[in-house]
Design an enzyme around this catalytic site. Structure first.
Site, PDB file in Angstrom:
ATOM      1  CB  VAL A   1       6.169  24.416  35.141  1.00  0.00           C
ATOM      2  CG1 VAL A   1       4.803  23.310  34.444  1.00  0.00           C
ATOM      3  CG2 VAL A   1       6.164  25.948  34.320  1.00  0.00           C
TER       4      VAL A   1
ATOM      5  N   GLY B   1      -2.982  21.913  36.423  1.00  0.00           N
ATOM      6  CA  GLY B   1      -2.415  22.024  35.615  1.00  0.00           C
ATOM      7  C   GLY B   1      -1.267  23.533  35.540  1.00  0.00           C
ATOM      8  CE  LYS B   2       0.706  28.401  37.343  1.00  0.00           C
ATOM      9  NZ  LYS B   2      -0.791  29.411  38.800  1.00  0.00           N
ATOM     10  N   GLY B   3       2.054  25.680  33.257  1.00  0.00           N
ATOM     11  CA  GLY B   3       2.707  25.746  32.133  1.00  0.00           C
ATOM     12  C   GLY B   3       2.868  27.642  31.883  1.00  0.00           C
TER      13      GLY B   3
ATOM     14  CB  SER C   1       3.628  20.396  35.419  1.00  0.00           C
ATOM     15  OG  SER C   1       2.914  19.463  36.187  1.00  0.00           O
TER      16      SER C   1
END
Ligand code: NAD
Length: 418
Positions: free
Chosen positions: A84, A105-107, A60
């Protein structure tokens, strides 16, 4: 722990709470409550026995108004699109809270890494890196470690990206091993900012950290380092836990020996330096001066919050309190120092790593720790002045006021692209 609370809704509630103290139009705020884009992908991986397995993965990118998207990659069976999204939003406000020039962001990949061999994990990680390649880059989006990922995974992502792009670009990920462009002090950075926040918080509240009793939930990277560093401040860490349960000793635990035991055996359970084993719930509700939740989100829900006896909570984990728990804590006048400040050391030293990668000039550990201390103590001062100058009901809301103002200002200055 509450599994029913959607962390993305928690994030949106936190933004709404803080927005009440700011004068931004609802459309600006609406933009700041949703990710700009989310990649959802299914990775096909060849297992060691030749079979094929499909795993779901996400990235994201929440907001890029203050700089490239930045945030970790998590491997866990509970990874979901909404988790996420929430984690990527918290990164936006965390970077803004401490004033570093990143968006968020994050995954994540939905799997239990314990069920895969090292070769399988490498294929999974490289496959994910291949999917991420068009989205990431040192000026676009910079992944980092999170739960169940570390230097090994970051080195694989860097190598995959550099191979496909035919370049050297170590700043495409942070949290790498030192010889692959990592920064000194990165592994300890999250625990270090938890310690610095604790030190400043006790000082601000007029409490003595020397001899204060501490319980730490979660004994991985963030929790074990935080425990060791608050012990170094003179605090008495009486209980620590991991997913196997909690260990307790009224006279204080040896945090390093407990960590060695966990590294050797895979869990805290059976650690001989403790006088008792407890459940995680018992740890969270112990009568201690300081509680450090350092496991996963939603660890404390509204009901459990009624039972928490600690006077001060410093959040090492992201989102460990549900919004209901947060309201209960505020009502009960428990001082909660929020994740977006307390665990920001990880992303701050990631920022230092990225700066060093771009300059190809590396700092010694003392410089890393000194710069980190400056950033966290400045952010703490900003927090308390906002807390005192608004009638924000909690330190969390005050920190979000600081962060949202910075992100909203950048968003307004950027304007809207037609
Ligand atoms: P980690 O995988 O190293 O450690 C997680 C720990 O939590 C493990 O000891 C695990 O056994 C324990 N745990 C899991 N479920 C538990 C439960 N129900 N009760 C008690 N313990 C439980 O992960 P980490 O990197 O230390 O991350 C922990 C938290 O800190 C996460 O919320 C993460 O997002 C946050 N965080 C980490 C960093 C970082 O740099 N590592 C930075 C910012 C935030």
């Amino acid at each position: 722990m509450s599994d029913e609370v959607n962390p993305f809704e928690s994030l949106q509630e936190q933004i709404d709470d803080a927005a009440a103290y700011l004068e931004y139009s609802p459309d600006v705020l609406d933009r700041l409550k949703h990710p700009e884009r989310v990649l959802e992908t299914n990775l096909s991986i060849e297992m060691d026995d030749g079979s094929i397995e499909v795993v779901k993965a996400f990235r994201s990118q929440f907001n890029g108004d203050r700089g490239p998207y930045k945030g970790g990659v998590r491997y866990h069976p509970q990874v979901s699109r909404d988790e996420v999204k929430a984690l990527s939003g918290w990164m936006v406000y965390k970077c803004a809270a401490v004033g570093i020039p990143y968006g968020g962001g994050k995954g994540g990949i939905r799997l239990d890494p314990g069920e895969y061999s090292a070769d399988e994990m490498e294929r999974i990680t490289r496959s994910f890196a291949k999917e991420l390649r068009p989205l990431i880059g040192e000026d676009r989006d910079i992944p980092a470690p999170d739960v169940n990922t570390g230097q090994r995974e970051m080195n694989w992502i860097k190598d995959t990206y550099e191979t496909l792009e035919n370049t050297t670009e170590p700043g495409v990920v942070t949290g790498k091993a030192k010889d692959s462009g990592g920064s000194l002090g990165r592994v300890e950075a999250t625990g270090r900012s938890v310690m610095l926040t604790t030190r400043e918080a006790f000082d601000y509240l007029g409490k003595d950290i020397e001899g204060a009793t501490v319980a730490v939930q979660g004994y991985g990277n963030a929790g074990s380092v935080a425990a060791k560093l608050v012990e170094d401040l003179g605090a008495n860490v009486v209980a620590v836990s991991d997913s196997s349960g909690a260990v307790y000793d009224a006279d204080g635990l040896d945090t390093s020996a407990a960590k060695d035991h966990k590294i050797e055996t895979g869990s805290l359970s059976g650690y001989e330096g403790a006088s008792e084993e407890l459940s995680n719930e018992e740890l969270l509700t112990m009568d201690v001066d300081l509680l450090i939740p350092a496991a996963l989100e939603n660890a404390i829900d509204g009901d459990l919050a009624e039972e928490v006896q600690a006077d001060v909570v410093v959040e090492a984990a992201n989102g460990p309190l549900t919004p209901e728990a947060d309201d209960v804590m505020t009502e009960r006048e428990v001082s909660v120092f929020p994740d977006i400040l307390a665990n920001a050391g990880g992303v701050t030293v990631s920022y230092f790593e990225w700066v060093q990668n771009r300059q190809r000039f590396y700092w010694n550990e003392q410089r890393v720790n000194d710069e980190l201390e400056r950033i966290i103590t400045d952010a703490f001062d900003e927090l308390v002045s906002t807390y005192e100058n608004t009638d924000a009901p909690s330190f969390r809301t005050a920190m979000y006021v600081v962060a949202i103002e910075r992100v909203a200002t950048a968003a307004e200055q950027s304007g809207i692209w037609p």
